[in-house]
Design a protein around this motif. Structure first.
Motif, short mmCIF file in Angstrom:
data_model
loop_
_atom_site.label_atom_id
_atom_site.label_comp_id
_atom_site.label_asym_id
_atom_site.label_seq_id
_atom_site.Cartn_x
_atom_site.Cartn_y
_atom_site.Cartn_z
N ASN A 1 0.82 -1.22 0.00
CA ASN A 1 0.00 0.00 0.00
C ASN A 1 0.85 1.26 0.00
O ASN A 1 0.39 2.33 -0.43
CB ASN A 1 -0.94 0.01 1.20
CG ASN A 1 -2.08 -0.98 1.06
OD1 ASN A 1 -2.43 -1.39 -0.04
ND2 ASN A 1 -2.66 -1.38 2.18
N ILE A 2 2.10 1.15 0.45
CA ILE A 2 3.01 2.31 0.42
C ILE A 2 3.25 2.76 -1.01
O ILE A 2 3.43 3.94 -1.28
CB ILE A 2 4.34 1.96 1.10
CG1 ILE A 2 4.12 1.60 2.57
CG2 ILE A 2 5.35 3.10 0.98
CD1 ILE A 2 5.37 1.12 3.28
N ILE B 1 -2.29 6.26 -2.95
CA ILE B 1 -2.32 7.15 -1.78
C ILE B 1 -0.98 7.16 -1.06
O ILE B 1 -0.43 8.21 -0.74
CB ILE B 1 -3.44 6.71 -0.81
CG1 ILE B 1 -4.81 6.84 -1.49
CG2 ILE B 1 -3.39 7.56 0.45
CD1 ILE B 1 -5.96 6.37 -0.63
N GLY B 2 -0.42 5.96 -0.83
CA GLY B 2 0.81 5.86 -0.06
C GLY B 2 2.01 6.50 -0.75
O GLY B 2 2.78 7.23 -0.11
N PRO C 1 2.25 8.97 -3.15
CA PRO C 1 2.28 10.45 -3.14
C PRO C 1 2.64 11.02 -1.77
O PRO C 1 3.36 12.01 -1.68
CB PRO C 1 0.85 10.83 -3.55
CG PRO C 1 0.38 9.68 -4.38
CD PRO C 1 0.99 8.47 -3.73
N ILE C 2 2.14 10.39 -0.70
CA ILE C 2 2.48 10.86 0.65
C ILE C 2 3.96 10.68 0.93
O ILE C 2 4.65 11.60 1.40
CB ILE C 2 1.63 10.13 1.70
CG1 ILE C 2 0.15 10.49 1.55
CG2 ILE C 2 2.12 10.45 3.11
CD1 ILE C 2 -0.77 9.71 2.47
N LEU C 3 4.48 9.48 0.64
CA LEU C 3 5.90 9.21 0.87
C LEU C 3 6.77 10.12 0.01
O LEU C 3 7.77 10.68 0.50
CB LEU C 3 6.21 7.74 0.55
CG LEU C 3 7.67 7.31 0.70
CD1 LEU C 3 8.13 7.49 2.15
CD2 LEU C 3 7.85 5.86 0.25
N SER D 1 6.06 13.06 -1.15
CA SER D 1 5.97 14.44 -0.66
C SER D 1 6.88 14.65 0.55
O SER D 1 7.57 15.67 0.66
CB SER D 1 4.52 14.78 -0.29
OG SER D 1 3.68 14.70 -1.43
N ILE D 2 6.88 13.68 1.47
CA ILE D 2 7.72 13.79 2.66
C ILE D 2 9.20 13.79 2.28
O ILE D 2 9.98 14.64 2.75
CB ILE D 2 7.42 12.64 3.64
CG1 ILE D 2 5.99 12.76 4.18
CG2 ILE D 2 8.43 12.62 4.78
CD1 ILE D 2 5.54 11.58 5.01
N THR E 1 7.32 3.43 -7.97
CA THR E 1 8.25 3.30 -6.86
C THR E 1 9.69 3.37 -7.34
O THR E 1 10.54 4.02 -6.71
CB THR E 1 8.02 1.97 -6.11
OG1 THR E 1 6.71 1.98 -5.54
CG2 THR E 1 9.05 1.77 -5.00
#
Length: 280
Positions: free
Chosen positions: A82-83, A87-88, A90-92, A94-95, A159
């Motif tokens: 899921n990472i 969803i996962g 884009p969040i990763l 961005s961080i 990824t």
């Protein structure tokens, strides 16, 4: 137009427009190349991955993964995969991009990673629509099931692009060789594990994952080439050769003492640890 204005425009053109134009032109041409590779991979799939191909690679790999499954491992791999999802990832991304922006004191990581991710998502969409390959049967998959076309693996492709570029840009901020090697190894393991998680869960065939790796690595190489070209054009006069892992050139807009009074640098004068800024 007076001479002073013309001189100012010429200076700005040479400092900003030409290097950034080279960066975007290289990424644009490279993006087209990656999309063409996606089209070619679709053609290769039509001609090569027939019933015999499935029997020789995809089905045996899926069968081997099914033998490794257990409730606990299924839950862990599902959480991990899921990472790399819609969803996962884009969040990763961005961080990690925010950290690189802070560490390098420049917005360039946002340009590189954001532009590269946009192309990888487009290549995934093009490949899926062209092939429309069916995923493994639900009887051979771990829920929750996915219904979109299978080829190529978007988790794997995206990824590979995001983590590959994050590792590259992060290595430019790190001085210790051991730390760089460890970072590269961790990135490679993460990319490999993400691809294999798709096969383990029965959400993709092995050939979907392989093409995701190939397209992703090709695109990462093109983006890195664009980054090197950018520095060669923008800093060869002001800061010497383009930065490498062994030559961390100070990426200032001009050489020390050559900037106009009150003019600020693109990256700042100090790095995050108090020393000179690393390449970004």
């Amino acid at each position: 137009m007076n001479t002073g204005t013309e001189s100012w425009l010429t200076q700005r053109w040479g400092k900003w427009v030409v290097p950034y134009a080279a960066l975007w032109a290289t990424m644009l041409i490279g993006g087209v190349v990656v999309l063409v590779l996606a089209l070619l991979s679709a053609e290769v799939y039509d001609n090569v991955v027939d019933d015999a191909g499935l029997a020789n690679l995809d089905k045996p790999t899926l069968g081997m993964m099914e033998q490794l499954r257990s409730p606990g491992l299924d839950a862990f791999v599902t959480g991990f995969t899921n990472i790399g999802g819609g969803i996962g990832m884009p969040i990763l991304a961005s961080i990690l991009t925010a950290w690189l922006i802070w560490a390098s004191r420049t917005w360039r990581p946002l340009i590189l990673i954001g532009g590269a991710a946009a192309v990888s998502v487009t290549a995934t969409s093009v490949g899926k629509k062209l092939i429309g390959r069916t995923r493994p049967d639900h009887a051979d998959a771990v829920p929750p099931y996915e219904t979109s076309p299978s080829f190529p693996s978007g988790h794997t492709l995206n990824t590979t692009v995001v983590i590959g570029l994050v590792v590259y840009l992060a290595c430019l901020q790190i001085k210790r060789t051991l730390a760089r090697v460890s970072l590269i190894a961790a990135g490679a393991v993460f990319i490999f594990a993400m691809g294999m998680s798709r096969v383990y869960l029965g959400h993709h065939w092995m050939t979907d994952v392989i093409i995701g790796w190939v397209l992703g690595l090709a695109w990462v190489g093109i983006v890195i080439l664009a980054h090197r070209l950018f520095h060669v054009l923008r800093h060869r006069e002001q800061a010497g050769p383009a930065p490498t892992f062994d030559n961390e050139a100070h990426l200032r807009d001009g050489a020390a003492g050559s900037g106009a009074p009150g003019e600020t640098n693109d990256v700042g004068t100090r790095g995050p640890t108090g020393g000179p800024p690393a390449a970004g």
